[in-house]
Design a protein around this motif. Structure first.
Motif, PDB file in Angstrom:
ATOM      1  N   ARG A  43       0.859  -1.186   0.000  1.00 61.86           N
ATOM      2  CA  ARG A  43       0.000   0.000   0.000  1.00 61.86           C
ATOM      3  C   ARG A  43       0.897   1.239   0.000  1.00 61.86           C
ATOM      4  N   THR A  44       1.437   1.557  -1.150  1.00 64.24           N
ATOM      5  CA  THR A  44       2.413   2.645  -1.234  1.00 64.24           C
ATOM      6  C   THR A  44       1.823   3.999  -0.866  1.00 64.24           C
ATOM      7  N   ASN A  45       0.508   4.158  -1.028  1.00 66.19           N
ATOM      8  CA  ASN A  45      -0.102   5.447  -0.690  1.00 66.19           C
ATOM      9  C   ASN A  45      -0.027   5.738   0.803  1.00 66.19           C
ATOM     10  N   LEU A  46       0.033   4.688   1.635  1.00 60.82           N
ATOM     11  CA  LEU A  46       0.092   4.899   3.084  1.00 60.82           C
ATOM     12  C   LEU A  46       1.410   5.495   3.542  1.00 60.82           C
ATOM     13  N   ALA A  48       3.063   7.730   1.774  1.00 62.46           N
ATOM     14  CA  ALA A  48       3.213   9.067   1.207  1.00 62.46           C
ATOM     15  C   ALA A  48       3.312  10.072   2.350  1.00 62.46           C
ATOM     16  N   PRO A  49       4.152  11.092   2.232  1.00 61.85           N
ATOM     17  CA  PRO A  49       4.371  12.030   3.351  1.00 61.85           C
ATOM     18  C   PRO A  49       3.083  12.633   3.905  1.00 61.85           C
ATOM     19  N   MET A  50       2.173  13.068   3.053  1.00 66.36           N
ATOM     20  CA  MET A  50       0.944  13.704   3.534  1.00 66.36           C
ATOM     21  C   MET A  50       0.085  12.732   4.332  1.00 66.36           C
ATOM     22  N   ILE A  55      -1.820  10.165   9.581  1.00 69.33           N
ATOM     23  CA  ILE A  55      -1.837   9.049  10.529  1.00 69.33           C
ATOM     24  C   ILE A  55      -1.140   9.448  11.826  1.00 69.33           C
ATOM     25  N   LEU A  56      -0.079  10.220  11.710  1.00 65.70           N
ATOM     26  CA  LEU A  56       0.604  10.706  12.913  1.00 65.70           C
ATOM     27  C   LEU A  56      -0.324  11.571  13.747  1.00 65.70           C
TER      28      LEU A  56
END
Length: 329
Positions: A43-46, A48-50, A55-56
């Protein structure tokens, strides 16, 4: 040849030290690295920096609650009243009960309420020597039941604008909530490491009986730990409201168990604060990232409950294995 042998011996020693240091890290570090690696492949989108920043931000309420939970566990206690405190704070701020006071005063009253619940928990545990599990679980049930009863007459609504603005503010693309979390974590860690209170907590957690016989104020430290846990529970509720934006009787009902799991996976176990403050913080992010990762595969509510139980079981197993290994050593 002698120089080469010395060089090889030095390299082997450093490798052994490095391996020993890595093995001594809390499980949360390896778990987070493994999850990020799996997400990068599946899941490469997870990653992604944004989205990572989002999630943080989601992990901040759990991370703040875990700070207080880790203190009680280091004192060989725990706090299961987190869910009740979150439910009451959310109801107070979204039902209009505190509509006659300004938003900053309402926030302050909510934090004071959390401190009061922590003080009651601490008093019952310290004075009556009651079980922390029974006291805090009973407190959570009472508070949650009161909110459910009151919501029949005055339902929850939207969170105050002050909180929703706080939850949406960004600086250079970074949400404000993680910055505030970091600003709290650093002095919190420094205080526990450098203060007399932190050293007392380590001594009391290591051997409560010896601490009592030595005249250390072990009951006072335990009481303060529960008060701090109540405050962090209320702060976690505020941060959760700033992210969600609306109140609910079920808001934050999983924070208590998740904070226990994050604390243990972060290296803080009963009487042992080896994970410090950073370990539980990393574990909080790991738990929230794991839920997001599995949700991307279509995990439903039933799956979330199963996963939550698996995380708690894994945390308990990790504690048992590490405790057994330390006893053998």
């Amino acid at each position: 040849m002698k120089t080469l042998a010395l060089h090889n011996g030095w390299m082997v020693t450093n490798i052994q030290r490095g391996a020993s240091w890595c093995l001594g890290l809390p499980p949360a570090y390896a778990g987070t690295a493994l999850l990020l690696g799996c997400a990068a492949l599946a899941r490469t989108n997870l990653v992604a920096p944004m989205l990572l920043l989002l999630i943080l931000r989601q992990a901040v309420p759990l991370g703040v609650v875990t700070m207080g939970q880790s203190l009680t566990i280091r004192c060989r206690s725990l706090d299961l009243s987190v869910g009740g405190v979150v439910a009451v704070v959310a109801y107070l701020l979204t039902s209009g009960v505190l509509a006659t006071v300004s938003a900053p005063i309402a926030v302050l009253l909510s934090v004071l309420f959390g401190a009061g619940v922590g003080a009651i928990n601490g008093m019952l545990i310290v004075r009556l020597r009651a079980s922390a599990v029974i006291v805090t679980l009973a407190m959570s049930m009472i508070l949650t039941g009161a909110v459910i009863a009151l919501s029949q007459f005055r339902a929850s609504g939207d969170a105050p604008a002050l909180l929703t603005v706080f939850g949406s503010v960004r600086f250079a693309g970074v949400p404000l909530a993680p910055m505030v979390w970091l600003a709290i974590l650093i002095p919190f860690a420094a205080f526990l490491r450098l203060s007399v209170f932190g050293r007392l907590m380590d001594a009391i957690g290591a051997n409560p009986k010896a601490a009592e016989l030595s005249g250390l104020p072990h009951l006072r430290v335990l009481f303060i730990a529960h008060v701090v846990s109540g405050i962090t529970s209320a702060c976690g509720a505020l941060l959760l409201l700033s992210f969600v934006g609306v109140g609910s009787v079920t808001l934050g009902n999983d924070l208590a168990l998740n904070s226990l799991a994050a604390t243990v996976l972060g290296g803080v176990t009963f009487g042992n604060g080896r994970g410090g403050v950073a370990g539980p913080a990393v574990a909080s992010f790991m738990v929230v990232f794991l839920f997001n990762f599995l949700t991307s595969f279509g995990l439903g509510e039933a799956g979330h409950l199963i996963l939550q139980g698996a995380i708690l079981g894994g945390a308990a197993l990790t504690y048992s294995l590490r405790n057994g290994a330390e006893q053998r050593i």
